[in-house]
Design an enzyme around this catalytic site. Sequence first.
Site, PDB file in Angstrom:
ATOM      1  N   GLY A  10       0.852  -1.193   0.000  1.00 45.77           N
ATOM      2  CA  GLY A  10       0.000   0.000   0.000  1.00 45.77           C
ATOM      3  C   GLY A  10       0.882   1.235   0.000  1.00 45.77           C
ATOM      4  O   GLY A  10       1.296   1.697   1.066  1.00 45.77           O
ATOM      5  N   GLY A  12       0.442   4.430  -0.653  1.00 45.18           N
ATOM      6  CA  GLY A  12      -0.312   5.679  -0.776  1.00 45.18           C
ATOM      7  C   GLY A  12       0.247   6.714   0.185  1.00 45.18           C
ATOM      8  O   GLY A  12       1.439   6.707   0.511  1.00 45.18           O
ATOM      9  N   ILE A  14      -0.070   7.111   3.480  1.00 38.85           N
ATOM     10  CA  ILE A  14       0.548   6.590   4.702  1.00 38.85           C
ATOM     11  C   ILE A  14       1.753   5.694   4.376  1.00 38.85           C
ATOM     12  O   ILE A  14       2.818   5.802   5.007  1.00 38.85           O
ATOM     13  CB  ILE A  14      -0.485   5.792   5.541  1.00 38.85           C
ATOM     14  CG1 ILE A  14      -1.644   6.699   5.969  1.00 38.85           C
ATOM     15  CG2 ILE A  14       0.163   5.121   6.737  1.00 38.85           C
ATOM     16  CD1 ILE A  14      -1.308   7.735   7.003  1.00 38.85           C
ATOM     17  N   GLY A  15       1.607   4.818   3.401  1.00 37.00           N
ATOM     18  CA  GLY A  15       2.703   3.894   3.064  1.00 37.00           C
ATOM     19  C   GLY A  15       3.976   4.647   2.695  1.00 37.00           C
ATOM     20  O   GLY A  15       5.072   4.318   3.154  1.00 37.00           O
ATOM     21  N   GLU A 202     -11.032  10.355   6.430  1.00 35.25           N
ATOM     22  CA  GLU A 202     -10.809   9.110   5.693  1.00 35.25           C
ATOM     23  C   GLU A 202     -10.795   9.436   4.195  1.00 35.25           C
ATOM     24  O   GLU A 202     -11.350  10.474   3.790  1.00 35.25           O
ATOM     25  CB  GLU A 202     -11.956   8.124   5.973  1.00 35.25           C
ATOM     26  CG  GLU A 202     -11.942   7.552   7.367  1.00 35.25           C
ATOM     27  CD  GLU A 202     -10.636   6.832   7.669  1.00 35.25           C
ATOM     28  OE1 GLU A 202     -10.385   5.761   7.111  1.00 35.25           O
ATOM     29  OE2 GLU A 202      -9.846   7.356   8.470  1.00 35.25           O
ATOM     30  N   LYS A 217     -13.255   1.520  14.748  1.00 35.16           N
ATOM     31  CA  LYS A 217     -12.146   1.639  15.712  1.00 35.16           C
ATOM     32  C   LYS A 217     -12.560   1.064  17.070  1.00 35.16           C
ATOM     33  O   LYS A 217     -11.803   0.326  17.702  1.00 35.16           O
ATOM     34  CB  LYS A 217     -11.753   3.108  15.873  1.00 35.16           C
ATOM     35  CG  LYS A 217     -11.035   3.683  14.661  1.00 35.16           C
ATOM     36  CD  LYS A 217     -10.908   5.185  14.820  1.00 35.16           C
ATOM     37  CE  LYS A 217     -10.125   5.825  13.694  1.00 35.16           C
ATOM     38  NZ  LYS A 217     -10.278   7.283  13.671  1.00 35.16           N
TER      39      LYS A 217
END
Length: 332
Positions: A10, A12, A14-15, A202, A217
């Site tokens: 992933g 994106g 965050i990755g 999100e 969560k």
Amino acid sequence: MKTIKIAIAGAGNIGRALLDAIYEQADAFEQKHGVRLRVTGVCNSRGGLLDTAGLSPKKIAEQSAFTPDLAGRNFVQQVDADILVEAGPSDYITGEPGLSYADAAIARGLHVIFISKGAMLLHGTQLLEKARKQGVAIKYRCATASGLPAIDLLERAFANATIEKIEGVLTGTTSFILDKMQSQRCSLTEALTEAQALGMTEPDPTNDLNGKDTACKLLIIANTAFRTQLTLADMSVSGIESVSPEDIATACAEGKTPRLIGSVARTTSGINAAVQLQYLNNTDTLARLNARDKALRIFTREFGETILAGGSSSRDATIAAAMEDLAQIVRL
Ligand SMILES: NC(=O)c1ccc[n+]([C@@H]2O[C@H](COP(=O)([O-])OP(=O)(O)OC[C@H]3O[C@@H](n4cnc5c(N)ncnc54)[C@H](O)[C@@H]3O)[C@@H](O)[C@H]2O)c1
Ligand SMILES: N[C@@H](CCO)C(=O)O
């Protein structure tokens, strides 16, 4: 010097930020923990890149260097790694692609760090059992209010406690929007646009507004606390979509603060779980949070009420939490 090799599925927002952080913090991490971190593989949905000598952010930026189809199980089977970090999309219906990545990684004896939420929400119990049998760890604080060390608290400090109820504010975006509507008398849409610009929502902000982000969560936290496998179907979930500036002004005049609250309680008839907008007294800790912060109130028979607050919703907090997970795994 021992080297720990990391694969990131992933690539994106965050990755890539995690790859940057590992690269920039490698020396400091080595000084603190006596271990060198090295990213040896990265993939997205279409392809990936492997290098046992280590990948730099610059190499990843060159998308043309990605090998087509080096993704999914193919990627996990080929990458030379000790830990797989899964940072793909959060799918609350199938748990994919996180579930398949984790299954393949555990089968190969890799530790897993989840950033996405779907797999732990739907298959947490089963994945933790598979990992236990394989002698590897699954870390998932980033899948549930990253900045708050809720899972650590429940698994360690409260490992023997009797948890009776957990409630809290788990979506920074909703508090941010409600506070903006209160302080600036703006519409929900205007406040949402500001939250999106700050990068805290999100990818699909509907899940922040309709309560699903909070619900997922909290369910992951509750499943850890109560050793259950509750799903969204076990919870009554509503959000903040229909709240108006007038509703908020009325609450404000009455000394109340609106907050989207999730709660899960053990009762004599089973477990009660809900997410709903509540109007709290201004003096309540959950009302007094900084707008982007989150908080959990945990009630145990042995210790009464314990409050965990802070952990602003942001990319930086998520990356810092993933670095904590890496540190915990290297210390195993
Ligand atoms: N943004 C935050 O602050 C935050 C905080 C905690 C958790 N999360 C979670 O982190 C995850 C990633 O968020 P993001 O903002 O980086 O999203 P993003 O959309 O920027 O990145 C997702 C990446 O996953 C890749 N991907 C999709 N399917 C894939 C597959 N089958 N195999 C490999 N890669 C695949 C996409 O190509 C993309 O590169 C989400 O699940 C989100 O819920 C985000
Ligand atoms: N959308 C989430 C991001 C962190 O999971 C929030 O507002 O808290």
